[in-house]
Write a protein that holds these residues in place. Structure first.
Motif, PDB file in Angstrom:
ATOM      1  N   GLN A   1     -54.691 -18.936 -15.556  1.00 53.16           N
ATOM      2  CA  GLN A   1     -54.132 -19.617 -14.396  1.00 53.16           C
ATOM      3  C   GLN A   1     -54.776 -19.049 -13.130  1.00 53.16           C
ATOM      4  O   GLN A   1     -54.977 -17.839 -12.997  1.00 53.16           O
ATOM      5  CB  GLN A   1     -52.619 -19.466 -14.363  1.00 53.16           C
ATOM      6  N   THR A   2     -55.137 -19.949 -12.211  1.00 47.14           N
ATOM      7  CA  THR A   2     -55.936 -19.565 -11.054  1.00 47.14           C
ATOM      8  C   THR A   2     -55.331 -20.125  -9.776  1.00 47.14           C
ATOM      9  O   THR A   2     -55.089 -21.334  -9.665  1.00 47.14           O
ATOM     10  CB  THR A   2     -57.378 -20.072 -11.199  1.00 47.14           C
ATOM     11  N   VAL A   3     -55.118 -19.236  -8.812  1.00 49.23           N
ATOM     12  CA  VAL A   3     -54.620 -19.622  -7.495  1.00 49.23           C
ATOM     13  C   VAL A   3     -55.807 -19.712  -6.548  1.00 49.23           C
ATOM     14  O   VAL A   3     -56.584 -18.755  -6.418  1.00 49.23           O
ATOM     15  CB  VAL A   3     -53.595 -18.601  -6.962  1.00 49.23           C
ATOM     16  N   VAL A   4     -55.956 -20.857  -5.892  1.00 43.14           N
ATOM     17  CA  VAL A   4     -57.030 -21.058  -4.921  1.00 43.14           C
ATOM     18  C   VAL A   4     -56.403 -21.195  -3.544  1.00 43.14           C
ATOM     19  O   VAL A   4     -55.588 -22.098  -3.308  1.00 43.14           O
ATOM     20  CB  VAL A   4     -57.865 -22.310  -5.255  1.00 43.14           C
ATOM     21  N   LEU A   5     -56.754 -20.297  -2.638  1.00 37.55           N
ATOM     22  CA  LEU A   5     -56.176 -20.275  -1.294  1.00 37.55           C
ATOM     23  C   LEU A   5     -56.914 -21.265  -0.395  1.00 37.55           C
ATOM     24  O   LEU A   5     -58.092 -21.073  -0.088  1.00 37.55           O
ATOM     25  CB  LEU A   5     -56.242 -18.871  -0.715  1.00 37.55           C
TER      26      LEU A   5
END
Length: 407
Positions: free
Chosen positions: A2-6
């Motif tokens: 899972q990847t959070v992109v700001l």
């Protein structure tokens, strides 16, 4: 993973280009800047993307939808841009209990380096620079060789980070790319830093105290925060394209090097294009125009008769009228340069061109740099724009005027 992109920031250092859209949605080659981040994440092993949005959120939502390249997409809203830890905290409701990666939506990453970050345990992306004083500098132990990108082993253990130190302990900086353990989700409620922001580096510090956090060396990385870095981003990504001609190219036109002419674009007679160059959908070049260097002619843009464009980005529906020159510049949407408009891109003293960023005149680090022009700006015929000039959104330049200061 899972990847959070700001992707919530306004991008004030990129103004006037971000006056009407968020920085992550600025064009880099054939897609928005944040899409390159998402592509690198998917290629590296992202199983789900959580995009944190705020300023200009609708543009990001519209581009990505609920799925991107077969990977599910969710959105989290950061109402007030209070810092990176606050942004990830906004995304926490979309995360499961496992480890997660955090990436900046306004940075470019090379895929092999990002793959190493995804495959590692707790880690932070690292990069070596000549002047680390403008960055967060990683503090490490003496084990490992983070600068050796050919070494697939672990880099040095990270023990902390120092923000913009006057006397940097090393040239190894924090790229803002993190692989956090699931436990770090409980540590996102941090206090304000000296800058008055909630910093993700505080979460990194706590993670370093509880886990063996490694510095993963990035072979290539670019923080795209200022207009000349947008040019650099386009130079990078245009260099990765392969020649493709889907539009109409006149038999008398000469295409040399890597050139992409998208469907609906038109390259007229007498045109010479020296790639890498991208002529986007419904754009027109020529007749008798010269396009060279890493240049993007955006969707619906026009490069007129006897115009020379060199190493520049023309955004959607921009027009450069006949007998004009544009070099090393960024033109926003719906800009209209009157016939004979000339852009200077070189100082007579040979020094690096300087540009105004958030009210301060700073060096671009480039010997050649032209102008930055906000959306909807118009110049009259035979206008002259000096190197390093910034024209705000909707600015007007009179016929024959010589502009040496920002407007």
């Amino acid at each position: 993973m899972q990847t959070v992109v700001l992707a919530a920031g306004e991008g004030t250092r990129m103004r006037p280009l971000t006056a009407s859209r968020p920085k992550p949605m600025l064009p880099v080659a054939d897609r928005p800047l944040v899409a390159h981040t998402a592509d690198a994440a998917v290629d590296a092993g992202a199983s789900r993307l959580i995009l944190v949005v705020g300023y200009g959120a609708d543009a990001v939502r519209s581009y990505f939808g609920t799925e991107y390249r077969g990977v599910p997409v969710a959105f989290a809203v950061q109402d007030d841009q209070r810092g990176t830890a606050d942004a990830v905290r906004a995304a926490a409701t979309e995360l499961d209990d496992g480890p997660f990666v955090v990436l900046n939506g306004d940075a470019l990453y090379d895929t092999p380096s990002l793959e190493r970050l995804y495959a590692s345990g707790p880690a932070v992306g690292s990069f070596r620079v000549d002047d680390p004083s403008a960055y967060g500098v990683l503090v490490t132990d003496e084990a490992g060789e983070a600068g050796d990108v050919a070494d697939e082993g672990e880099g040095p253990r990270v023990t902390g980070v120092i923000e913009k130190p006057a006397d940097p302990p090393s040239d190894l900086i924090n790229t803002g790319a993190y692989h956090f353990p699931g436990e770090a989700q409980a540590w996102l409620d941090v206090g304000e830093s000296e800058r008055g922001e909630l910093e993700l580096t505080d979460v990194l510090e706590r993670t370093c105290g509880a886990f063996d956090v490694r510095a993963v060396a990035f072979e290539r990385w670019l923080d795209v925060g200022r207009p000349w870095e947008l040019l650099a981003a386009n130079e990078w990504k245009l260099g990765e394209l392969s020649t493709r001609i889907d539009g109409a190219v006149h038999d008398d036109a000469v295409l040399d090097g890597t050139v992409v002419v998208e469907d609906g674009a038109r390259v007229r007679s007498g045109v010479v294009i020296e790639g890498p160059a991208l002529v986007r959908e419904n754009a027109t070049v020529g007749p008798n125009a010269y396009v060279r260097g890493a240049t993007v002619v955006g969707e619906g843009a026009t490069v007129g008769h006897a115009v020379e464009v060199k190493n520049a980005v023309l955004m959607e529906d921009a027009t450069v009228g006949h007998l004009s020159y544009v070099g090393d510049s960024v033109l926003g949407r719906d800009v209209n340069f009157g016939a004979g408009t000339k852009v200077a891109n070189l100082r007579h003293d040979g020094a690096d061109v300087r540009l105004t960023v958030k009210g301060e005149r700073v060096s671009t680090g480039r010997r050649k740099f032209g102008v930055v022009v906000g959306d909807g700006t118009k110049t009259g015929i035979n206008a002259s724009l000096n190197a390093g000039v910034v024209l705000s959104e909707g600015a007007r330049v009179a016929p024959g005027e010589i502009v040496t200061r920002d407007r």
